[in-house]
Design an enzyme around this catalytic site. Structure first.
Site, short mmCIF file in Angstrom:
data_model
loop_
_atom_site.label_atom_id
_atom_site.label_comp_id
_atom_site.label_asym_id
_atom_site.label_seq_id
_atom_site.Cartn_x
_atom_site.Cartn_y
_atom_site.Cartn_z
N ASP A 9 -10.86 4.74 1.14
CA ASP A 9 -9.50 5.29 2.46
C ASP A 9 -9.37 6.51 2.01
O ASP A 9 -9.79 7.08 0.94
CB ASP A 9 -8.79 4.31 2.00
CG ASP A 9 -7.29 4.64 3.00
OD1 ASP A 9 -7.39 4.96 4.06
OD2 ASP A 9 -6.45 4.77 2.07
N ASP A 11 -5.71 8.81 2.76
CA ASP A 11 -4.40 8.79 2.60
C ASP A 11 -4.08 7.70 1.45
O ASP A 11 -3.96 6.65 1.61
CB ASP A 11 -3.39 8.73 3.74
CG ASP A 11 -3.71 9.73 4.70
OD1 ASP A 11 -3.52 11.05 4.34
OD2 ASP A 11 -4.01 9.60 5.63
N ASP A 171 -5.89 1.71 -0.85
CA ASP A 171 -4.32 1.30 -1.40
C ASP A 171 -3.63 0.52 -0.83
O ASP A 171 -2.34 0.16 -1.11
CB ASP A 171 -3.84 2.62 -1.65
CG ASP A 171 -3.37 3.46 -0.25
OD1 ASP A 171 -4.37 3.48 0.86
OD2 ASP A 171 -2.09 3.86 0.06
#
Length: 234
Positions: A9, A11, A171
């Protein structure tokens, strides 16, 4: 045997983007004179792309958006974010060293983000990280996006990988769900933007620093996942 593929991922996983996201988001919603958002709000806003982030921020500040208001606001956000990047954005500690370890061991790397692909590519280029990635896909690359399995499977295909040799790192719940939906193991990191403890997301493994991301760990996760009775064989 195909090389392992590690899909990140963006961000909150690869890059600490929070300062620039908050600044561009507040610049955008200032068009309505609403109160700015803070870093504490960010965990409830990110994960589904800029459009949803803007909608959520305006709703949070008591200004629900109509459909015809969104395009201009999205353009305002994109213009500000593009003009100021990379701004304060930087890789998380240990990331570059981890990517060097992985690529030196023959692993492929890719990015699967719900951020607009153009913004993701521009940011990675400005940070001089493009050479690491065999594929970069965003929330507008395909007809679907995370947590839909086809976003991750499409990324794997573009990177020249195979689901059976892939690990997804993220995250947030979208990252863990897309891995689960695509039938690949996942790694969660706790320094991003999840609004709940990442230990509760159901990832295959949690690491607290990129120092822990090694070729041996990737191989172990792939092998252990393949040995499960319900493991995918894509």
């Amino acid at each position: 045997m195909n090389p392992a593929l590690v899909v990140f991922d963006l961000d909150g996983t690869l890059l600490d983007t929070h300062t620039d996201l908050v600044e561009s988001l507040n610049h955008t919603i200032a068009a309505f004179g609403v109160a700015p958002v803070s870093y504490d709000d960010l965990t409830h806003l990110v994960g589904h792309g800029a459009k949803v982030m803007i909608e959520r921020a305006c709703g949070l500040r008591g200004h629900p958006l109509s459909e015809d208001e969104l395009p201009a606001l999205l353009n305002r956000f994109i213009a500000h974010y593009t003009d100021t990047m990379p701004g304060h954005t930087a890789p998380y500690p240990g990331l570059v060293e981890a990517m060097d370890r992985l690529t030196s061991a023959g692993c492929k790397l890719a990015i699967c983000t719900n951020k607009l692909e153009g913004l993701a590519r521009s940011l990675i280029e400005k940070l001089e990280l493009s050479r690491y990635f065999d594929a970069i896909t965003g929330g507008d690359t395909f007809l679907v996006r995370k947590p839909d399995a086809q976003h991750l499977l499409g990324t794997i295909d573009r990177a020249g990988g195979h689901a059976r040799n892939t690990v997804m790192i993220g995250d947030s719940i979208n990252d863990i769900l897309v891995a689960r939906n695509a039938g690949v193991p996942s790694i969660a990191v706790p320094f991003g933007y999840s609004d709940v403890p990442v230990e509760t997301l159901g990832a295959t493994r949690v690491i607290t620093h990129f120092d822990e991301l090694t070729p041996a760990l990737v191989d172990e996760l792939i092998a252990d996942f393949a040995a499960r009775p319900t493991a995918a064989v894509g």
